[in-house]
Enzyme design. Structure first.
Site, PDB file in Angstrom:
ATOM      1  N   GLU A  49       0.809  -1.227   0.000  1.00  0.00           N
ATOM      2  CA  GLU A  49       0.000   0.000   0.000  1.00  0.00           C
ATOM      3  C   GLU A  49       0.840   1.275   0.000  1.00  0.00           C
ATOM      4  O   GLU A  49       0.389   2.324  -0.450  1.00  0.00           O
ATOM      5  CB  GLU A  49      -0.958   0.007   1.189  1.00  0.00           C
ATOM      6  N   PHE A 111     -10.958  -7.623  14.278  1.00  0.00           N
ATOM      7  CA  PHE A 111      -9.914  -8.032  13.346  1.00  0.00           C
ATOM      8  C   PHE A 111      -9.652  -6.908  12.334  1.00  0.00           C
ATOM      9  O   PHE A 111     -10.562  -6.380  11.724  1.00  0.00           O
ATOM     10  CB  PHE A 111     -10.348  -9.307  12.614  1.00  0.00           C
ATOM     11  N   GLN A 112      -8.399  -6.544  12.185  1.00  0.00           N
ATOM     12  CA  GLN A 112      -7.965  -5.485  11.266  1.00  0.00           C
ATOM     13  C   GLN A 112      -8.617  -4.134  11.549  1.00  0.00           C
ATOM     14  O   GLN A 112      -8.846  -3.350  10.652  1.00  0.00           O
ATOM     15  CB  GLN A 112      -8.182  -5.904   9.809  1.00  0.00           C
ATOM     16  N   LYS A 161     -17.385  -1.198   6.646  1.00  0.00           N
ATOM     17  CA  LYS A 161     -17.909  -2.197   5.712  1.00  0.00           C
ATOM     18  C   LYS A 161     -19.443  -2.206   5.674  1.00  0.00           C
ATOM     19  O   LYS A 161     -20.042  -2.342   4.608  1.00  0.00           O
ATOM     20  CB  LYS A 161     -17.391  -3.584   6.117  1.00  0.00           C
ATOM     21  N   MET A 491      24.130   8.876   2.012  1.00  0.00           N
ATOM     22  CA  MET A 491      24.007  10.164   2.690  1.00  0.00           C
ATOM     23  C   MET A 491      24.326  10.034   4.173  1.00  0.00           C
ATOM     24  O   MET A 491      24.964  10.909   4.765  1.00  0.00           O
ATOM     25  CB  MET A 491      22.590  10.730   2.485  1.00  0.00           C
TER      26      MET A 491
HETATM   27  C1  LIG Z   1      12.353   5.762   5.226  1.00  0.00           C
HETATM   28  C2  LIG Z   1      13.644   6.416   5.553  1.00  0.00           C
HETATM   29  N1  LIG Z   1      14.506   5.831   6.423  1.00  0.00           N
HETATM   30  C3  LIG Z   1      15.677   6.419   6.711  1.00  0.00           C
HETATM   31  C4  LIG Z   1      16.030   7.611   6.140  1.00  0.00           C
HETATM   32  C5  LIG Z   1      17.359   8.276   6.476  1.00  0.00           C
HETATM   33  N2  LIG Z   1      18.180   8.338   5.279  1.00  0.00           N
HETATM   34  C6  LIG Z   1      18.285   9.454   4.522  1.00  0.00           C
HETATM   35  S1  LIG Z   1      19.241   9.246   3.178  1.00  0.00           S
HETATM   36  C7  LIG Z   1      19.579   7.653   3.598  1.00  0.00           C
HETATM   37  C8  LIG Z   1      20.477   6.802   2.753  1.00  0.00           C
HETATM   38  C9  LIG Z   1      19.875   6.486   1.455  1.00  0.00           C
HETATM   39  O1  LIG Z   1      20.656   5.490   0.844  1.00  0.00           O
HETATM   40  P1  LIG Z   1      20.591   5.243  -0.695  1.00  0.00           P
HETATM   41  O2  LIG Z   1      19.180   5.022  -1.124  1.00  0.00           O
HETATM   42  O3  LIG Z   1      21.544   4.158  -1.048  1.00  0.00           O
HETATM   43  O4  LIG Z   1      21.015   6.630  -1.307  1.00  0.00           O
HETATM   44  P2  LIG Z   1      22.486   7.313  -1.351  1.00  0.00           P
HETATM   45  O5  LIG Z   1      22.523   8.317  -0.269  1.00  0.00           O
HETATM   46  O6  LIG Z   1      23.491   6.236  -1.175  1.00  0.00           O
HETATM   47  O7  LIG Z   1      22.542   7.950  -2.693  1.00  0.00           O
HETATM   48  C10 LIG Z   1      18.941   7.312   4.786  1.00  0.00           C
HETATM   49  C11 LIG Z   1      19.043   5.997   5.450  1.00  0.00           C
HETATM   50  C12 LIG Z   1      15.090   8.191   5.267  1.00  0.00           C
HETATM   51  N3  LIG Z   1      15.313   9.380   4.691  1.00  0.00           N
HETATM   52  N4  LIG Z   1      13.929   7.575   4.974  1.00  0.00           N
END
Ligand SMILES: Cc1ncc(C[n+]2csc(CCOP(=O)(O)OP(=O)(O)O)c2C)c(N)n1
Ligand SMILES: [Mg+2]
Lengths: 618, 182
Positions: A49, A111-112, A161, A491
């Site tokens: 979803e 449920f749910q 529902k 990042m």
């Molecule tokens: C759902 C979620 N969990 C954690 C984060 C924290 N976060 C920001 S950037 C990142 C790394 C992303 O890794 P990747 O998709 O490999 O991108 P890259 O930075 O390597 O280009 C994380 C864990 C986030 N923004 N969103």
């Protein structure tokens, strides 16, 4: 005509002009899925979803129409919470229909059962729990009105529902009766005149353009304002493409990873004209040090944004397009603006642009290589992610829609792409939702089947929602995915590199696990792998030729690469850290480093502190 | 309960809402999510059954009042918000207090209740329950005096208020409103 609540719901969606619903059925929403079979509305069956929610967002971003998602109660509803919050943060119009347990069971931990309206109250513009089938047309009408009027955003209609199964006499309401829902009126003419006067008097003005300009379809008006006034313009992460990047007055993206000229122009401005932007912390850096000598004009459709972060000299609570048009006519009616008034300002900005463009090392080496004893093991080449983006940018047709995940790849995409048209950039700005790119691309492609849609994704992000490529394959939605596979949560790795003394904690993913090509093929896509610079263009050309199924390219990029410039979180924008190669440009006595021109000491700028020195290293 | 008389950090908001399920929880969660503090809150239906009126005393040290009002105004069920300045409002509150008072103290308590215009609503051999309605300041004073006896339980309702009528003038309250500027 007697209809069931479920039939009335589908009928109401048709009345609202809905073409497509992204969703996945389950017990509580079952009655509504029956009339879907006979409806003209296309249903895209997602695999999770969350995918439905981001697809609805992608669809809404590129079409301007509300995206519609439909899910069951409990886990279906909780799975779509993330996209609802994402849409709330980025003002994306979404109507989400959720099933609910029968009214007789509500409150019994059935449920749910989940308190969907309670859970989503804080991340939607509004939500409704329908308790009477006769209310369905009225509520659907209200839901679309609220989602799309004023500042757009997500809404939820929760339908038990027994309400879907009950019968009602069909009607379609003429309008809505929402006494507490009032979009703003026309821009206040005194405020418009005051804004025009400030614009006329300014010598270092910057137009600070945010996503609201796109939401109010104000890009033509904006271009008129830019050309009428000659004012340099920054487009935030949410507003990329609001004016073409090729426009001589477009400075590109400001903020934490914005370019030096955009960040610094805002810092030194004597007037910021904020249009549908909200002084987000990723743009302002440390608020108390942000644009210290600037007066502010703030135009926003949401009154609560005006003065929330920075108190403006002139606030205009109105639709952006109307306000911009009014400002233009106020300026026209008070005489010609002398273009030479901004000459020294634009000259100064041009020098910043020349000295500090986006840059990366193109020779296949990286700063860390020598120290870390050469290339990381298993890396046959150092493919630079920025290089991949430059080639992709130049090899895709004009009007290509680009979506992105969240992380380094997203910042590079925003930096290195050239956005020439509005609504060609779809990303998660406010919430920063990893996993956004793939489903958003699918939704965008459904909304704009004529356009080429590329997703630039991170390896980490891809793993969060990749299963939606099964949806894309089975529904024949030919999106193209470029994974900038650096084997890391890049990042986060960058922050650990810069702020945690290179103590890397739980950020390594491996470029080889999963096997992205194998995974893509298992999902019915074409999978390609690119490891060397010379393979980049042929792979992209091949992908561009495939139009009968999704394509995934696994670009093995340099894991060490970092995003520059960077304003560290919480720091002043004056402390922007430029690319290591550009730090030479500022060598020598700090006072003589570029940029050399300092603001004239008029009363308006008295008290402006000298720009702080950029950090050497990190 | 500490006195809130004359504290500038407290503002009185009169909020007209649609009488729909969940309205109070939307308002309460907006306050908690944005870090605004509610000092007191009173809700009741108005003469028009479609609407209820919520009187909120806001602690605005937590956020500028304007921001609180603008955020509240975005709630779809919030129809109208006005700030009532104490000088321009008639305020009232209700207090119930049970005071331990033996035979020797009872007379003093009853006398004080009389001075404040309250009513004894319950009596036992060892305690009295008093009801007092009036301006919040007067309730504060009364509460203070009752503290010299032993308070068993005390309950206040929070303020309700309406704009003061300007005798002879146009019957229009002078209030600050959120929403559109025009
Ligand atoms: C759902 C979620 N969990 C954690 C984060 C924290 N976060 C920001 S950037 C990142 C790394 C992303 O890794 P990747 O998709 O490999 O991108 P890259 O930075 O390597 O280009 C994380 C864990 C986030 N923004 N969103
Ligand atoms: Mg990565």
């Amino acid at each position: 005509m007697e209809l069931t609540g479920a039939q009335a719901l589908v009928r109401s969606l048709e009345m609202e002009g809905v073409e497509v619903v992204f969703g996945l059925p389950g017990g509580a929403i079952l009655p509504v899925y029956d009339p879907i079979i006979d409806s003209s509305i296309r249903h895209v069956l997602v695999r999770h979803e969350q995918g439905a929610g981001h697809m609805a967002e992608g669809y809404a971003h590129v079409t301007g129409k509300p995206g519609v998602a439909m899910v069951t109660s409990g886990p279906g509803a909780t799975n779509i919470v993330t996209p609802l919050c994402d849409a709330y943060m980025d003002s994306v119009p979404i109507v989400c229909v959720t099933g609910q347990v029968p009214t007789t069971a509500i409150g019994s931990d059935a449920f749910q059962e989940a308190d969907t309206t309670g859970i989503t109250a804080g991340i939607t513009k509004h939500n409704w729990l329908v308790t009477d089938a006769a209310d369905i047309p009225r509520v659907v009408r209200e839901a679309f009105e609220v989602a799309t009027t004023g500042r757009p955003g997500p809404v939820v209609v929760d339908v038990p529902k027994d309400v879907s199964n009950a019968t009602m006499e069909w009607y379609w309401p003429e309008g809505v009766d929402l006494p507490g829902f009032r979009p703003p009126g026309a821009p206040d003419s005194e405020a418009v005149a005051a804004a025009a006067a400030l614009i006329r008097a300014a010598r270092r003005p910057v137009l600070y353009v945010g996503g609201g300009v796109l939401k109010s379809r104000a890009c033509e008006a904006l271009l008129d304002l830019v050309e009428l006034t000659g004012i340099p313009t920054v487009t935030t992460l949410m507003a990329r493409g609001a004016i073409p990047d090729s426009h001589p007055l477009c400075l590109g993206m400001p903020g934490m990873h914005g370019n030096y000229a955009a960040v610094t122009a805002m810092q030194r401005a004597d007037l910021l004209i904020a249009l549908g932007s909200r002084f987000d912390d990723r743009v302002t850096g440390k608020v108390s040090a942000f644009a210290p000598s600037a007066k502010v004009i703030h135009v926003d459709v949401d009154k609560a944004e005006i003065g929330k972060v920075r108190r403006p000299e002139v606030g205009i609570h109105a639709d952006c397009r109307e306000a911009i048009e009014e400002i233009c006519s106020a300026l026209r009616s008070t005489g010609r603006l002398d273009p030479s008034r901004l000459e020294s300002w634009t000259g100064e900005i041009a020098r910043w642009q020349a000295t500090y463009p986006y840059t990366y090392e193109k020779d296949g080496t990286h700063a860390g290589a020598a120290r870390e004893g050469g290339r990381p093991a298993g890396r046959p080449s150092l493919l630079k992610p920025q290089f991949v983006l430059e080639v992709l940018r130049d090899a895709t047709p004009p009007g290509t829609i680009l979506t992105a995940g969240v992380g380094q790849h997203q910042m590079w995409a925003s930096q290195y792409w050239r956005f020439e048209r509005p609504y060609s950039w779809v990303n998660s700005g406010g919430l920063g939702t990893m996993g956004f790119a793939v489903p958003a691309a699918i939704g965008a492609k459904v909304g704009r089947p004529d356009a080429t849609v590329w997703a630039v994704d991170g390896d980490g992000c891809f793993q969060m929602t990749a299963q939606e490529l099964v949806t894309a394959s089975s529904e024949q939605i030919p999106v193209k995915i470029a994974i900038l596979n650096n084997g890391y949560l890049g990042m986060v790795r960058q922050w650990q590199h810069m702020f945690y003394e290179e103590r890397y904690s739980e950020v390594y993913l491996s470029p080889d696990l999963p096997d992205y090509v194998g995974w893509a093929e298992a999902m019915g896509c074409i999978g390609l792998r690119v490891e060397a610079p010379e393979e980049v263009l042929p792979a992209i050309e091949k992908a561009n030729e495939i139009d009968d199924r999704p394509v995934v390219i696994d670009f093995r990029t340099d894991a060490m690469e970092q995003v520059f410039p960077m304003v560290p979180a919480g720091a002043s924008n004056d402390d922007i850290v430029v690319h290591p190669a550009q730090r030479e440009a500022e060598a020598g006595p700090p006072k003589t480093r570029a940029p050399k021109t300092s603001p004239p000491k008029t009363s308006a700028t008295a008290g402006v502190k000298a720009p702080a020195r950029k950090r050497r290293g990190t | 309960m500490s006195s809130y008389v004359g504290q500038p950090r407290h503002h009185l908001l009169s909020v007209l809402v649609e009488n729909k399920a969940g309205v109070l929880s939307r308002i309460a969660s907006l306050f908690s999510r944005r870090g605004y503090n509610i000092f007191s809150l009173a809700v009741a239906p108005t003469d028009n059954e479609r609407f209820s009126r919520i009187t909120i005393v806001v602690d605005v040290e937590s956020a500028p009042l304007e921001q609180v009002m603008a955020q509240l105004d975005k709630l779809v069920n919030v129809v109208d918000i006005s700030e009532l300045h104490p000088a321009e409002a008639r305020e009232a509150e209700l207090l119930l207090v049970t005071v331990a008072a033996d035979a020797t103290e009872r007379a003093q308590v009853i006398q004080l209740v009389g001075v404040f215009g309250g009513r004894i609503v319950d009596v036992s051999l060892t305690a009295l329950t008093v009801m007092l309605a009036g301006a919040p300041e007067s309730l504060d004073d009364f509460e203070e005096l009752m503290r010299s006896y032993e308070i068993v339980e005390l309950q206040r309702t929070g303020r309700i208020a309406l704009p003061r009528l300007d005798a002879g003038a146009e019957r229009r309250p002078r209030v600050r409103r959120a929403g559109h500027s025009s």
